[in-house]
Design a protein around this motif. Structure first.
Motif, short mmCIF file in Angstrom:
data_model
loop_
_atom_site.label_atom_id
_atom_site.label_comp_id
_atom_site.label_asym_id
_atom_site.label_seq_id
_atom_site.Cartn_x
_atom_site.Cartn_y
_atom_site.Cartn_z
N LEU A 1 0.69 -1.23 -0.06
CA LEU A 1 -0.07 0.10 0.07
C LEU A 1 0.73 1.25 0.05
O LEU A 1 0.65 2.25 -1.04
CB LEU A 1 -0.78 -0.13 1.18
N PRO A 2 1.75 1.48 0.99
CA PRO A 2 2.51 2.58 0.98
C PRO A 2 3.61 3.00 -0.36
O PRO A 2 3.92 3.89 -1.03
CB PRO A 2 3.40 2.75 2.22
N VAL A 3 4.14 1.60 -0.60
CA VAL A 3 4.93 1.68 -1.71
C VAL A 3 4.15 2.18 -3.16
O VAL A 3 4.74 2.87 -3.67
CB VAL A 3 5.87 0.20 -1.87
N GLU A 4 3.23 1.35 -3.45
CA GLU A 4 2.35 1.63 -4.48
C GLU A 4 1.86 2.97 -4.46
O GLU A 4 1.73 3.92 -5.49
CB GLU A 4 1.22 0.72 -4.66
N MET A 5 1.50 3.48 -3.28
CA MET A 5 0.98 4.95 -3.27
C MET A 5 1.83 6.05 -3.64
O MET A 5 1.56 6.85 -4.33
CB MET A 5 0.37 5.29 -1.74
N ALA A 6 3.20 5.78 -3.08
CA ALA A 6 4.23 6.68 -3.43
C ALA A 6 4.45 6.66 -4.88
O ALA A 6 4.88 7.55 -5.48
CB ALA A 6 5.56 6.35 -2.46
N SER B 1 5.72 -6.19 -5.15
CA SER B 1 6.16 -6.98 -6.48
C SER B 1 7.21 -6.27 -6.96
O SER B 1 8.10 -7.24 -7.29
CB SER B 1 4.89 -7.16 -7.27
N SER B 2 7.56 -5.15 -6.64
CA SER B 2 8.94 -4.42 -7.17
C SER B 2 9.87 -4.89 -6.47
O SER B 2 11.10 -4.75 -6.86
CB SER B 2 8.62 -2.93 -7.51
N GLY B 3 9.78 -5.27 -5.09
CA GLY B 3 10.96 -5.57 -4.14
C GLY B 3 11.41 -4.46 -3.47
O GLY B 3 12.61 -4.23 -3.01
N THR B 4 10.82 -3.19 -3.84
CA THR B 4 11.28 -1.86 -3.19
C THR B 4 10.72 -1.56 -2.38
O THR B 4 9.56 -2.16 -1.70
CB THR B 4 11.25 -0.70 -4.33
N PHE B 5 11.02 -0.50 -1.33
CA PHE B 5 10.54 0.06 -0.39
C PHE B 5 9.97 1.63 -0.40
O PHE B 5 10.24 2.03 -1.43
CB PHE B 5 11.48 0.04 0.83
N LEU B 6 9.38 2.10 0.49
CA LEU B 6 8.50 3.40 0.46
C LEU B 6 9.78 4.40 0.04
O LEU B 6 9.74 5.30 -0.67
CB LEU B 6 7.81 3.78 1.72
N LYS B 7 10.73 4.13 0.88
CA LYS B 7 11.99 5.41 0.68
C LYS B 7 12.48 5.33 -0.74
O LYS B 7 13.35 6.33 -0.99
CB LYS B 7 13.05 4.94 1.64
N ASP B 8 12.12 4.09 -1.70
CA ASP B 8 12.91 4.26 -3.01
C ASP B 8 11.88 5.14 -3.99
O ASP B 8 12.36 5.14 -5.08
CB ASP B 8 12.76 2.97 -3.39
N HIS B 9 10.76 5.59 -3.49
CA HIS B 9 9.91 6.16 -4.44
C HIS B 9 9.50 7.51 -3.88
O HIS B 9 8.40 8.05 -4.13
CB HIS B 9 8.54 5.42 -4.68
N CYS B 10 10.34 8.48 -3.07
CA CYS B 10 9.83 9.70 -2.45
C CYS B 10 10.97 10.77 -2.80
O CYS B 10 12.04 10.48 -3.28
CB CYS B 10 10.00 9.45 -1.16
N ASP B 11 10.17 11.86 -2.97
CA ASP B 11 11.03 13.22 -3.32
C ASP B 11 11.90 13.46 -2.08
O ASP B 11 13.19 13.87 -2.12
CB ASP B 11 10.33 14.13 -3.70
N LEU B 12 11.52 12.97 -0.99
CA LEU B 12 12.19 13.33 0.41
C LEU B 12 11.90 12.17 1.49
O LEU B 12 10.76 11.95 1.30
CB LEU B 12 11.97 14.71 1.19
N VAL B 13 12.91 11.91 2.14
CA VAL B 13 12.68 10.85 3.14
C VAL B 13 13.04 11.52 4.62
O VAL B 13 14.19 11.90 4.64
CB VAL B 13 13.44 9.45 3.01
#
Length: 251
Positions: free
Chosen positions: A126-131, A158-170
């Motif tokens: 949910l958070p990964v896809e939302m970002a 499914s991408s194997g990534t985390f929320l932090k990988d799809h943000c302008d800022l973390v």
């Protein structure tokens, strides 16, 4: 003298975490506050999302005394808090692929807006896809998470990534994996989570930055006052009227 009671140990742990984010996240907090101030100045809208207990920090930003009136809650039915029955359903919904896309497509979010996504682990779909989806829409995304999870757990997207990988800022809350600060010889599981205390404080430091940045630019920050002080309701009514096109919780 140190207080070695469980209560004292927890409060010490929480204060240590707060000092850490004060010192180590100062640049990220300043950048996040500036990004949100830019969004406000450019006519954009502000949204916050969190699932489960991460929603508590998101809700703390919305419609509150001393807070920015423009912060709106992006709610996912069944995933906000523990009011859904059974409570475990909320956890299950966080792992559903496609849910975030459906929510964003039916939300008022548009290009030029900003979205805070709060997820302690940042590993669920949910958070990964939302970002991912929000950035694709032209929305500025700030992720609030514990970066340690990306090093010590596996992604559930499914991408194997985390929320932090799809943000302008973390913004890194620094919470240890498992979110439990204490142990005890007579207790088989660690206990005393501090993520809500720390994440809420981290986000309020960002909101304080937004207000100061806007004021320094000569822009009156759209802040709310307590309805329990004289004149508070009248003040808030004027803010609601002025920013009616950017406030979605008032109607």
């Amino acid at each position: 003298m140190s207080d070695r009671t469980p209560a004292g140990q927890f409060l010490d742990a929480a204060m240590d975490l707060l000092r850490r984010i004060r010192d180590e996240e100062a640049d990220a907090v300043a950048a996040a506050g500036t990004m949100l101030a830019d969004t406000v100045a450019d006519g954009g809208r502000l949204f916050a999302f969190g699932a489960g207990h991460s929603s508590l920090a998101a809700q703390d930003l919305v419609y509150r005394a001393g807070g920015l009136a423009l912060m709106n809650l992006l709610a996912v039915p069944g995933a906000v808090g523990v009011d859904v029955r059974p409570a475990t359903l909320g956890s299950a919904l966080e792992r559903v692929d496609g849910l975030a896309s459906v929510v964003l497509e039916s939300s008022p979010l548009r290009a030029g807006d900003a979205l805070l996504i709060i997820s302690l682990s940042g590993r669920n779909a949910l958070p990964v896809e939302m970002a991912m989806k929000a950035r694709g829409m032209g929305v500025r995304v700030i992720g609030v998470t514990s970066v340690a999870y990306a090093a010590q757990t596996s992604s559930r997207h499914s991408s194997g990534t985390f929320l932090k990988d799809h943000c302008d800022l973390v913004l890194d809350s620094g919470i240890a994996v498992g979110d439990a600060e204490l142990t005890h010889d007579g207790v088989s599981a660690p206990f005393a989570p501090a993520s809500t205390v720390v994440t809420t404080a981290l986000l309020q430091s960002v909101m304080a930055t937004v207000a100061a940045v806007l004021a320094d630019r000569g822009i009156e920050p759209p802040l709310l006052r307590s309805g329990n002080v004289d004149g508070g309701h009248d003040w808030n009514a004027r803010v609601f009227e002025e920013y009616a096109d950017r406030i979605f919780y008032g109607h």
